[in-house]
Design a protein around this motif. Structure first.
Motif, PDB file in Angstrom:
ATOM      1  N   CYS A 125      -4.397   7.322  -1.118  1.00  0.00           N
ATOM      2  CA  CYS A 125      -3.598   7.573  -0.068  1.00  0.00           C
ATOM      3  C   CYS A 125      -2.554   8.834  -0.390  1.00  0.00           C
ATOM      4  CB  CYS A 125      -3.091   6.654   0.716  1.00  0.00           C
ATOM      5  SG  CYS A 125      -4.388   5.800   2.027  1.00  0.00           S
ATOM      6  N   VAL A 178      -6.389  -2.478   7.903  1.00  0.00           N
ATOM      7  CA  VAL A 178      -7.764  -2.636   7.928  1.00  0.00           C
ATOM      8  C   VAL A 178      -8.411  -3.200   6.710  1.00  0.00           C
ATOM      9  CG1 VAL A 178     -10.035  -1.558   8.490  1.00  0.00           C
ATOM     10  CG2 VAL A 178      -7.866  -0.873   9.893  1.00  0.00           C
ATOM     11  N   CYS A 179      -8.087  -2.306   5.688  1.00  0.00           N
ATOM     12  CA  CYS A 179      -8.850  -2.515   4.496  1.00  0.00           C
ATOM     13  C   CYS A 179      -8.634  -3.932   3.939  1.00  0.00           C
ATOM     14  CB  CYS A 179      -8.556  -1.448   3.404  1.00  0.00           C
ATOM     15  SG  CYS A 179      -9.010   0.366   4.025  1.00  0.00           S
ATOM     16  N   CYS A 180      -7.402  -4.267   3.764  1.00  0.00           N
ATOM     17  CA  CYS A 180      -6.734  -5.478   3.215  1.00  0.00           C
ATOM     18  C   CYS A 180      -7.476  -6.764   4.218  1.00  0.00           C
ATOM     19  CB  CYS A 180      -5.180  -5.626   3.237  1.00  0.00           C
ATOM     20  SG  CYS A 180      -4.607  -4.571   2.044  1.00  0.00           S
ATOM     21  N   LEU A 224      -4.147   1.708   7.560  1.00  0.00           N
ATOM     22  CA  LEU A 224      -5.259   1.678   6.706  1.00  0.00           C
ATOM     23  C   LEU A 224      -5.306   0.338   5.988  1.00  0.00           C
ATOM     24  CD1 LEU A 224      -5.692   5.474   5.547  1.00  0.00           C
ATOM     25  CD2 LEU A 224      -7.478   4.054   6.834  1.00  0.00           C
ATOM     26  N   THR A 243       0.821  -1.077  -0.048  1.00  0.00           N
ATOM     27  CA  THR A 243       0.080  -0.138   0.011  1.00  0.00           C
ATOM     28  C   THR A 243       0.817   1.395   0.071  1.00  0.00           C
ATOM     29  OG1 THR A 243      -1.732  -1.154   0.950  1.00  0.00           O
ATOM     30  CG2 THR A 243      -1.856   0.978   1.286  1.00  0.00           C
ATOM     31  N   MET A 275     -10.092  -6.711   5.964  1.00  0.00           N
ATOM     32  CA  MET A 275     -11.582  -6.630   5.313  1.00  0.00           C
ATOM     33  C   MET A 275     -11.895  -7.158   3.992  1.00  0.00           C
ATOM     34  SD  MET A 275     -13.382  -3.274   7.314  1.00  0.00           S
ATOM     35  CE  MET A 275     -13.335  -2.457   5.728  1.00  0.00           C
ATOM     36  N   ALA A 276     -11.023  -7.021   3.143  1.00  0.00           N
ATOM     37  CA  ALA A 276     -11.350  -7.585   1.705  1.00  0.00           C
ATOM     38  C   ALA A 276     -10.934  -8.880   1.583  1.00  0.00           C
ATOM     39  CB  ALA A 276     -10.010  -6.565   0.727  1.00  0.00           C
ATOM     40  N   LEU A 309      -5.745   1.388  -2.770  1.00  0.00           N
ATOM     41  CA  LEU A 309      -5.811   2.379  -1.625  1.00  0.00           C
ATOM     42  C   LEU A 309      -4.522   3.102  -1.357  1.00  0.00           C
ATOM     43  CD1 LEU A 309      -6.963   2.641   1.300  1.00  0.00           C
ATOM     44  CD2 LEU A 309      -5.537   0.932   2.122  1.00  0.00           C
ATOM     45  N   VAL A 313      -6.256  -4.196  -3.687  1.00  0.00           N
ATOM     46  CA  VAL A 313      -6.698  -3.465  -2.669  1.00  0.00           C
ATOM     47  C   VAL A 313      -5.446  -2.478  -2.361  1.00  0.00           C
ATOM     48  CG1 VAL A 313      -7.857  -3.123  -0.422  1.00  0.00           C
ATOM     49  CG2 VAL A 313      -8.837  -4.838  -1.856  1.00  0.00           C
TER      50      VAL A 313
END
Lengths: 112, 409
Positions: B330, B296-298, B293, B274, B300-301, B326, B322
């Motif tokens: 960012c 969190v995002c990865c 971030l 990221t 969830m993905a 992201l 992702v």
């Protein structure tokens, strides 16, 4: 002659081996096996994916003894493999027809 | 007249070697996650790409990516076979290093990108068709996108799009291709019924460590000089990797009750991927936030994958797709000229326009890479068939494709 097979918890192997040594058992064959009974399996999680792993690692011992000694061996294995928690394992006793030592050709009790 | 600097040249050469090491590292990272009957086949898919793409790069790829611009879309083929690419620096590509050094550094990026995709179709793709797909993909997806973003005259570059070390070019392209591959190939046999347990997580963690180490070359080296920007990128890389790992482990600990080693490795790679587009353009604090971030995002993905039902076996979409998406966004938020005057100001520095440009680049690259990858996969499937026959899939890649087994005790 009897063949005794015991499925035990892997970490109990040394205890069982020492206990059997004390009563003069001079040989055994062990293998790492997997299985389940009442204990069932456990859950593993990889990147959030849950897997139920049914087969739990156990150690299987195979011991050949004179028929008269079998009850004592069974008792020793039971004592030394015991934790009281589910999954302690099982012991099987089979009648054994013949034993042959490869090197000398001895047969029966001589070959144990 | 550009002047070659010994320090810069040495630095970029070492960075190239570091990026090279990431592909074997990726092979181990992926290899540990598959079942033992597929470990050699999985490792081979990364390893052989070193040959296939390096050859492609020398004869076609470098010229298509960085050669003289044609309409902003592609480089022409006048640098085929490295014609004219020599010791003299090219002012567009590292004015203080020989162009050969820039060329070989970029070669390592072209190599690892298709290797990343292999995680999506792990354990079920035939070797020959995989080679054909990877070669074609490098030519029609990697090279054009690389030119748009990094090539002199590239149209996204001209729009002001920034991508420090490959959030768009490497991670988003491979992530979008991975989604196409998972959809076109379909799920592994036994999906949802059998347990696809990773066969050797220590191997995966060793691979993650090698990837992290190599990433310092990937990101810091992208400064193309041993300078302050390289230092910024190096620091960002480490901070995002460590905060990605911390966040992923924390989340799964709360969410699932256990902190896992695979989670630690995944979070680190998510953070590193990221921060890649942003590494040389953001402050250390921003890098930490980007890493958090990413965690969190990865996370969830990767967890959402089950709901969609596609079998992206080793989570290339959830982590690299992702992460690239992201990270590029960012950068649009956190970029600041206070850190790198050669960069841009992002939304938080009062320049919403730059965020818009980054968002546009994300959509275009994601759609282009997905659509073209999908078409290529369908084409190769029709021509030669992508997927292993059922009984060979059960037997495993190692025996069926390579006549080898990894572990002979």
């Amino acid at each position: 002659m009897k063949k005794i097979e015991a499925i035990i918890k892997p970490f109990k192997l040394d205890d069982v081996k020492d206990a059997l040594n004390e009563i003069g058992i001079k040989g055994m064959t062990i293998s790492e096996v997997k299985g389940y009974g009442r204990q069932k399996g456990h859950q593993e999680i990889y990147r959030g994916a849950e897997y139920v792993v049914d087969f739990i690692p156990k150690v299987k011992l195979e011991i050949i003894v004179d028929a008269g000694q079998a009850p004592q061996v069974v008792e020793k294995i039971r004592e030394s493999a015991y934790t009281g928690k589910i999954g302690d394992g099982k012991i099987f006793v089979f009648p054994l027809e013949e034993v042959i030592r490869v090197r000398t050709g001895e047969r029966g009790n001589e070959a144990i | 007249m550009p002047q070659i600097q010994g320090g810069d040249t040495a630095f970029v050469l070492i960075a190239a070697a570091l990026v090279f090491l990431m592909t074997p590292g990726l092979a181990l990272f992926y290899g540990g996650m598959v079942r033992s009957k597929n470990v050699l086949g999985t490792i081979m898919q990364s390893f052989i790409i070193i040959s296939v793409v390096s050859l492609e790069w020398i004869y076609v790829g470098y010229s298509m990516s960085f050669g003289p611009d044609v309409g902003g879309l592609i480089g022409n083929l006048s640098w085929m076979g490295l014609k004219g690419v020599g010791a003299a620096p090219n002012p567009d590509y590292g004015p203080t290093i020989p162009q050969t050094v820039f060329m070989i550094y970029q070669c390592m990026f072209a190599v690892i990108t298709p290797a990343l995709i292999t995680g999506a179709f792990a354990e079920r793709m035939r070797f020959g068709p995989f080679l054909l797909f990877s070669l074609l993909w490098t030519i029609v997806v990697y090279n054009p996108v690389c030119h748009w973003v990094w090539g002199a005259g590239g149209w996204l570059k001209a729009k002001g799009v920034l991508d420090f070390a490959g959030g768009l070019v490497v991670h988003l392209t491979s992530g979008a291709a991975a989604l196409a591959a998972a959809l076109v190939l379909g799920r592994r046999k036994g999906y949802g019924k059998e347990n696809f347990l990773p066969h050797n997580l220590p191997m995966t963690l060793l691979g993650a460590g090698i990837l992290w180490f190599g990433w310092f070359g990937f990101n810091a080296g992208s400064a193309l000089a041993a300078n302050a920007v390289a230092g910024t990128a190096f620091v960002s890389t480490h901070l995002a990797g460590m905060s990605g790992m911390a966040m992923w482990v924390l989340l799964e600990w709360v969410h699932r009750g256990r902190p896992t080693t695979l989670g630690a490795a995944s979070g680190a790679i998510a953070g590193l991927a990221t921060v890649t587009p942003a590494a040389g353009f953001v402050s250390p604090n921003s890098a930490v936030i980007i890493g958090l971030l990413a965690g969190v995002c990865c996370y969830m993905a990767v967890n959402a994958k089950g709901k969609f039902g596609y079998d992206d076996s080793l989570d290339v979409v959830g982590i690299h797709g992702v992460g690239g998406l992201l990270g590029t966004l960012c950068l649009g938020l956190f970029a600041t000229k206070a850190v790198n005057p050669g960069g841009a100001d992002g939304l938080f520095a009062g320049n919403p326009g730059f965020f818009g440009v980054q968002a546009l680049a994300v959509s275009i690259v994601a759609v282009y890479a997905f659509v073209v990858s999908w078409v290529l996969l369908k084409l190769v499937d029709v021509l030669v068939g992508l997927r292993l026959p059922r009984e060979k899939e059960i037997e495993g890649l190692d025996l069926s494709e390579h006549s080898e087994t990894a572990y002979n005790a």
